[in-house]
Design a protein around this motif. Structure first.
Motif, mmCIF file in Angstrom:
data_model
loop_
_atom_site.group_PDB
_atom_site.id
_atom_site.type_symbol
_atom_site.label_atom_id
_atom_site.label_comp_id
_atom_site.label_asym_id
_atom_site.label_seq_id
_atom_site.Cartn_x
_atom_site.Cartn_y
_atom_site.Cartn_z
ATOM 1 N N MET A 1 83.920 100.776 -19.971
ATOM 2 C CA MET A 1 84.406 99.416 -19.788
ATOM 3 C C MET A 1 85.841 99.437 -19.243
ATOM 4 S SD MET A 1 83.421 96.612 -22.654
ATOM 5 C CE MET A 1 82.291 97.733 -23.450
ATOM 6 N N GLY A 2 86.706 100.173 -19.951
ATOM 7 C CA GLY A 2 88.056 100.349 -19.436
ATOM 8 C C GLY A 2 88.942 99.129 -19.622
ATOM 9 N N GLY A 3 90.147 99.334 -20.162
ATOM 10 C CA GLY A 3 91.100 98.249 -20.312
ATOM 11 C C GLY A 3 90.631 97.191 -21.288
ATOM 12 N N GLU B 1 72.656 89.141 -16.812
ATOM 13 C CA GLU B 1 73.395 89.376 -18.049
ATOM 14 C C GLU B 1 72.588 90.308 -18.943
ATOM 15 O OE1 GLU B 1 75.702 85.366 -19.058
ATOM 16 O OE2 GLU B 1 73.671 85.001 -18.310
ATOM 17 N N ARG B 2 73.162 91.449 -19.298
ATOM 18 C CA ARG B 2 72.503 92.441 -20.142
ATOM 19 C C ARG B 2 73.275 92.575 -21.449
ATOM 20 N NH1 ARG B 2 71.988 96.277 -14.936
ATOM 21 N NH2 ARG B 2 70.027 95.417 -14.097
ATOM 22 N N ARG B 3 72.553 92.491 -22.568
ATOM 23 C CA ARG B 3 73.183 92.450 -23.891
ATOM 24 C C ARG B 3 72.707 93.607 -24.764
ATOM 25 N NH1 ARG B 3 71.139 87.802 -22.090
ATOM 26 N NH2 ARG B 3 72.561 86.042 -21.696
ATOM 27 N N THR B 4 73.641 94.196 -25.464
ATOM 28 C CA THR B 4 73.334 95.250 -26.439
ATOM 29 C C THR B 4 74.232 95.064 -27.653
ATOM 30 O OG1 THR B 4 74.956 96.741 -25.400
ATOM 31 C CG2 THR B 4 72.657 96.948 -24.673
ATOM 32 N N ILE B 5 73.873 95.738 -28.740
ATOM 33 C CA ILE B 5 74.746 95.808 -29.909
ATOM 34 C C ILE B 5 75.149 97.268 -30.075
ATOM 35 C CG2 ILE B 5 74.874 95.547 -32.416
ATOM 36 C CD1 ILE B 5 73.028 93.123 -32.112
ATOM 37 N N PHE C 1 81.500 92.680 -14.775
ATOM 38 C CA PHE C 1 82.484 92.627 -15.844
ATOM 39 C C PHE C 1 81.770 92.517 -17.177
ATOM 40 C CE2 PHE C 1 82.018 88.483 -13.930
ATOM 41 C CZ PHE C 1 81.948 87.591 -14.971
ATOM 42 N N TRP C 2 82.544 92.453 -18.265
ATOM 43 C CA TRP C 2 82.001 92.621 -19.601
ATOM 44 C C TRP C 2 82.538 91.574 -20.564
ATOM 45 C CZ3 TRP C 2 78.733 96.885 -20.331
ATOM 46 C CH2 TRP C 2 78.729 97.821 -19.290
ATOM 47 N N GLU C 3 81.800 91.386 -21.640
ATOM 48 C CA GLU C 3 82.290 90.673 -22.813
ATOM 49 C C GLU C 3 81.957 91.544 -24.023
ATOM 50 O OE1 GLU C 3 80.591 86.766 -22.954
ATOM 51 O OE2 GLU C 3 81.411 86.183 -21.006
ATOM 52 N N ARG C 4 82.858 91.545 -25.003
ATOM 53 C CA ARG C 4 82.670 92.439 -26.147
ATOM 54 C C ARG C 4 83.280 91.788 -27.386
ATOM 55 N NH1 ARG C 4 85.204 97.210 -28.468
ATOM 56 N NH2 ARG C 4 83.669 98.865 -28.835
ATOM 57 N N VAL C 5 82.452 91.416 -28.341
ATOM 58 C CA VAL C 5 82.917 90.671 -29.511
ATOM 59 C C VAL C 5 82.462 91.377 -30.781
ATOM 60 C CG1 VAL C 5 82.815 88.485 -30.764
ATOM 61 C CG2 VAL C 5 82.901 88.475 -28.263
ATOM 62 N N ARG C 6 83.384 91.556 -31.704
ATOM 63 C CA ARG C 6 83.104 92.204 -32.989
ATOM 64 C C ARG C 6 82.246 91.290 -33.860
ATOM 65 N NH1 ARG C 6 82.539 94.609 -37.459
ATOM 66 N NH2 ARG C 6 84.165 95.887 -38.423
ATOM 67 N N VAL D 1 77.770 93.369 -27.004
ATOM 68 C CA VAL D 1 78.337 93.691 -25.699
ATOM 69 C C VAL D 1 77.464 93.073 -24.615
ATOM 70 C CG1 VAL D 1 78.991 95.547 -24.115
ATOM 71 C CG2 VAL D 1 79.264 95.856 -26.595
ATOM 72 N N LYS D 2 78.096 92.370 -23.702
ATOM 73 C CA LYS D 2 77.372 91.761 -22.588
ATOM 74 C C LYS D 2 77.925 92.317 -21.272
ATOM 75 C CE LYS D 2 76.746 87.233 -22.492
ATOM 76 N NZ LYS D 2 77.051 85.793 -22.214
ATOM 77 N N GLN D 3 77.042 92.868 -20.465
ATOM 78 C CA GLN D 3 77.385 93.271 -19.110
ATOM 79 C C GLN D 3 76.942 92.155 -18.163
ATOM 80 O OE1 GLN D 3 74.979 96.253 -17.195
ATOM 81 N NE2 GLN D 3 76.690 97.081 -16.026
ATOM 82 N N ILE D 4 77.837 91.706 -17.313
ATOM 83 C CA ILE D 4 77.549 90.608 -16.396
ATOM 84 C C ILE D 4 77.689 91.119 -14.965
ATOM 85 C CG2 ILE D 4 78.209 88.278 -15.674
ATOM 86 C CD1 ILE D 4 79.558 88.177 -18.584
ATOM 87 N N ILE D 5 76.611 91.010 -14.211
ATOM 88 C CA ILE D 5 76.598 91.451 -12.812
ATOM 89 C C ILE D 5 76.371 90.220 -11.946
ATOM 90 C CG2 ILE D 5 75.524 92.951 -11.098
ATOM 91 C CD1 ILE D 5 74.475 94.614 -13.548
#
Length: 242
Positions: free
Chosen positions: A1-3, A169-173, A193-198, A179-183
């Motif tokens: 993911m980076g940064g 939109e691809r989602r995993t835990i 880009f990505w979204e990542r929520v605890r 974690v969501k990968q958005i293309i």
């Protein structure tokens, strides 16, 4: 993911992805919270991570003096353009470093604007900043995702087209995070880009709030304040500074 993913994600594409989160839905959410929760009818309100200011404007329309802040310069520019006569002041801050000290009667943190950091200590620092911003006995409302619902109903992949943009939109835990990968493909150009929520439980949220000096008064499952449970999509926490 980076940064830090949110620096890249909360830009122009965000407005396309979440178009359904509009002025009308913000007004409905705010009206429901103000009608159903024992909140002061006047005073100074902080919209903690305000995005384009849709909830800030809705709150101001109810007569509050509203301050909104966000990290995204793009979303703040949108907020200022969309805010006409409403009594709202906007600032740019990192949520871990907001400088307010016992200034607000109510604080709203809405639409899952929490749990963004890989380090639990950084997320807890955000809770402490919320508490710091509130006056003694000030009220707090956090609208967060329900981790049990997310785990049980995760959609691994979805595809849609919006305004000439093809969105996957691809989602995993992974390791306690959703974690969501958005293309996005637009005019044959692809960007990712990505979204990542605890995924914090209600008990974990209560513990962090308590350590910051906020008493959790109740937890709800949606904006009608239905009881919180595994099949409710949201976790709406209502607290008061001690």
């Amino acid at each position: 993911m980076g940064g830090e993913w949110f620096v890249q994600s909360f830009q122009e594409d965000y407005s396309t992805l979440y178009r359904h989160r509009d002025e009308q839905s913000a007004r409905q959410e705010v009206e429901s919270l103000l009608r159903l929760l024992p909140l002061p009818k006047t005073g100074r309100v902080l919209d903690f991570c305000c995005g384009d200011g849709r909830h800030s404007r809705a709150l101001a329309q109810h007569g509050y003096e509203v301050v909104g802040f966000d990290l995204s310069a793009y979303l703040l520019s949108e907020a200022r353009c969309k805010t006409k006569k409403e009594n709202v002041t906007y600032y740019q801050y990192d949520m871990r470093e907001v400088p307010f000290n016992e200034e607000f009667d109510v604080l709203f943190n809405l639409f899952t604007s929490f749990g963004y950091f890989a380090d639990d200590a950084e997320n807890e620092k955000v809770i402490k900043r919320m508490a710091q911003a509130l006056k003694p006995e000030g009220k707090l409302v956090i609208d967060y995702l329900n981790p049990e619902y997310v785990r049980a109903h995760l959609v691994p992949e979805s595809v849609r087209d919006v305004d000439g943009k093809h969105i996957i939109e691809r989602r995993t835990i992974e390791d306690g995070f959703v974690v969501k990968q958005i293309i996005i493909t637009e005019q044959e150009e692809e960007r990712t880009f990505w979204e990542r929520v605890r995924l914090y439980s209600a008990d974990e949220m209560e513990t962090m709030l308590d350590r910051a000096g906020i008493k959790l008064l109740d937890v709800y499952g949606d904006y009608t304040l239905a009881p919180y449970g595994p099949e409710m999509k949201r976790m709406i926490l209502f607290g008061q500074k001690k």
